[in-house]
Design an enzyme around this catalytic site. Structure first.
Site: not given
Length: 740
Positions: A81-82, A167, A380, A471, A487
């Site tokens: 619907a949205y 945080k 923290k 490489c 490379c």
């Protein structure tokens, strides 16, 4: 809509949605809020007035649905619907040329910007002191109480309250509203100035283009600080899609969010699952501080941080629902411990909590240092580390040619997640760590999808791992660029091929429609394209036999490739993917040398004579064009009929009509902006990426950026639309739009 659902279980969410107040559209008055129609009368049958009215209702309803989905995480309509409402609004705006400045349809992204310009913040965005020690948190509380007592400041409620919030591990941004309308966004930068990401942030659906409430109910200027992030589940899906396309996965959600927000193309940002939490007010202009309990209306700035959060939520700005108000520092410490227990259950990454003094007058008294707020403190979580053994080191080649070493580990549990590999970042990191196979190492994981090794704890090998000189994919020599390794195979390295093809087909390069990532991957998997020149060897029967293809699809792609065989020299150079050579530098190179052969014969000194090409860029261009495999690829392309056309300057074509004039373009034109810039330059003018006092015209297309228009006003630069630009060209006998 995305699948993001960030709110935790909340009994209040079981309430009847009809009891929820409308934010942008009243369900009783707007038919597109509840049980909206998904089939509409044909647009051609509408008159302009009806279309305009329907579009306004659709915009209001879509804002309401965006708020309920992205802010409240409680949608009231289905995705189908949205999408039907959104598609209808797009159809109306296109059919009736309706303005889209503040329309939700702008969420899909606008024209790419030339660069991220620096903007000054309305107020400094400072850091926060942090710790993992609870005694430091208590010391913070002691200092706050001591300094407030010495200042004799009166604290609201006669007690020191703290606001505790997660945080977030994302990217800080400043978002500015004027009279309720979104006008600017910037990254934190150095705290005083940041990158202008207005167009990018405008695509984030959790950022309203218009604040909730009437103009008289919102501040004249509201600048808020928020954290842009990518939800965990969405991040995993994003990385899965990148790996399927052969791209390097992002190391963690924070890096992904930061990298996305700095994309120059807003359409790329719109395709990424960014979201945001708002948590601070940087500026509130329009009234004086008032009382949280009301009496002055929402225009008055609350007296507390908690009141500000309530006000932000009322304006439609998304706040985090895990925020708590406490009256004791021990409660704040307990909040941190409780949050640590559920951090892995959250839909977003956090690395601790933030404790803020609630009373704003007290915050003003406490002040700041040169780098941090003295009224806030971060507590923290401890880092997640374990010790294990390096069993093997492998080197991966990314799509840009960058070589990344990865340590394969004896599997170990780190914070509840089994870790068996960790990035070693680059050869310089290996040398710094002195790490090799067999060493015992510490593994660090703090929300990272790709953990890393911070240290060797027991050396069991001889010396550091020897990084390969060739490489591992194409055996081309490896070159160091500072701490990184690349490379040198360039266009000839299979690991870089898909990226090279996608770059070749980009709109601002050769504009080959139909060569998107999925198609390129399919062509590679089928063995049809092993090099860039193989695109011009493709056979209709082989293409038509691919899964999902047919004669028409095959013919369409071949027609697009055929049309790209005689590209203008600037587009050809941009398509090659030369380091640091975008559309503007490609035009400068083409204008200076005129032909591809002249450019290929140029020395580094010759290249440095080109406008905007310095010593470093000149060296990179010369290295790319002088590379054996790149030379072979270019020669092979030319043998297959890809013939870059010489660049005609105004003087060479007898023009010069715009000599001395400087143009800047913004917004979407009927042709790529690079073509418009090329027209100006072919006729003697200058086309630059930013407005200054030397600019003569700003040409404004659809969905233009705001910063260039503001700069044009400041410098009194004449602003014209595409029609006026076409008229200006016609006055000089120049055709618009130009022929391909």
């Amino acid at each position: 809509m995305s699948d993001e659902q960030d709110r935790d279980d909340d009994p209040s969410r079981d309430a009847d949605p009809d009891d929820e107040p409308a934010r942008y559209a009243d369900p009783a008055e707007n038919p597109y809020v509840r049980e909206p129609p998904i089939e509409f009368t044909d647009v051609a049958e509408l008159d302009a007035a009806t279309a305009r009215e329907q579009a306004e209702r659709l915009r209001a309803a879509i804002r309401e649905h965006d708020y309920r989905y992205y802010v409240e995480a409680y949608p009231i309509v289905s995705d189908a619907a949205y999408d039907a409402l959104f598609d209808r609004l797009v159809a109306l705006e296109e059919a009736f040329d309706l303005p889209t400045e503040d329309s939700p349809t702008r969420r899909v992204g606008g024209e790419p910007v030339a660069e991220l310009e620096a903007v000054e913040h309305t107020a400094p965005m400072l850091s926060i002191d942090q710790t993992t020690d609870p005694d430091d948190v208590r010391e913070f509380d002691d200092r706050v109480r001591r300094e407030l007592a010495e200042s004799e400041v009166t604290v609201a409620g006669d007690a020191i309250e703290y606001v505790c919030e997660p945080k977030f591990d994302g990217l800080s941004v400043e978002v500015v509203y004027e009279n309720g309308e979104y006008v600017r966004a910037a990254t934190r930068g150095d705290g005083t100035t940041g990158d202008d990401v207005t167009e990018q942030v405008a695509t984030i659906r959790a950022v309203p283009g218009r604040l909730r409430g009437a103009p008289d109910d919102v501040p004249d200027i509201l600048a808020v600080r928020g954290e842009v992030y990518i939800p965990r589940d969405a991040f995993q899906e994003l990385n899965r899609e990148r790996q399927e396309r052969g791209e390097e996965p992002f190391a963690n959600p924070r890096n992904a969010a930061a990298g996305t927000l700095r994309q120059l193309d807003p359409t790329v940002v719109a395709d990424r699952p960014l979201s945001v939490f708002f948590f601070d007010v940087l500026e509130w202009t329009g009234a004086t501080p008032g009382d949280d309990s009301g009496g002055g209306g929402p225009r008055e700035r609350p007296a507390t941080h908690w009141g500000e959060l309530d006000a932000l939520e009322g304006f439609g700005l998304r706040r985090n629902d895990r925020t708590e108000l406490v009256t004791d520092i021990e409660d704040a410490i307990d909040y941190r411990d409780r949050t640590a227990e559920v951090r892995d259950e959250l839909a977003y990454e956090i690395d601790g909590i933030v404790i803020k003094v609630n009373d704003l007058a007290a915050c003003e008294t406490l002040g700041t240092t040169s780098r941090s707020y003295r009224w806030a403190f971060a507590y923290k979580f401890p880092p997640r580390t374990e010790t294990t053994t390096v069993e093997e080191i492998v080197v991966q080649v990314g799509r840009t040619g960058r070589l990344t070493p990865v340590a394969l580990l004896d599997p170990v549990d780190v914070g509840g997640v089994t870790v068996s590999r960790a990035t070693l970042h680059n050869p310089a990191e290996i040398e710094t760590l002195n790490v090799n196979v067999g060493d015992r190492v510490r593994v660090y994981r703090a929300g990272d999808v790709i953990p890393y090794i911070p240290a060797v704890v027991e050396k069991r090998s001889e010396g550091a791992y020897e990084f390969p000189e060739a490489c591992p994919v194409c055996d081309s020599p490896v070159e160091r660029d500072g701490p990184l390794a690349y490379c040198t195979g360039g266009l000839g390295c299979p690991a870089q091929l898909e990226r090279a093809i996608e770059h070749w087909a980009r709109r601002d390069a050769l504009d080959v429609e139909g060569l998107g990532p999925e198609t390129v991957e399919q062509l590679r998997a089928a063995g049809l394209v092993e090099s860039l020149p193989d695109l011009y060897r493709l056979d209709r029967e082989d293409l038509a036999a691919l899964d999902g293809w047919g004669e028409t699809s095959a013919e369409n792609l071949l027609a697009e490739l055929e049309a790209s065989r005689n590209p203008p020299l600037p587009e050809f150079l941009a398509a090659l993917g030369i380091p640091d050579v975008g559309a503007a530098t490609a035009r400068n190179l083409a204008a200076h040398f005129g032909t591809l052969d002249a450019l290929l014969a140029a020395s580094e000194a010759d290249l440095q004579a080109v406008e905007d090409v310095g010593e470093t860029v000149a060296a990179e261009i010369h290295e790319f064009l002088d590379g054996e495999r790149n030379r072979e690829t270019i020669a092979e392309l030319r043998e297959l009929g890809v013939d870059p056309q010489p660049y005609e300057t105004g003087a060479e074509s007898g023009g010069g009509e715009f000599e001395g004039l400087t143009f800047v373009f913004t917004g979407a034109l009927s042709v790529p902006r690079s073509e418009a810039q090329a027209v100006v330059e072919r006729h003697g003018g200058n086309a630059t990426g930013s407005v200054s006092g030397n600019t003569d015209y700003l040409v404004v297309g659809e969905d233009p950026g705001r910063s260039k228009r503001r700069d044009a006003e400041e410098h009194s630069v004449e602003t014209i639309d595409e029609a006026a630009f076409a008229s200006l060209l016609a006055d000089h006998g120049i055709e618009w739009p130009p022929e391909s």
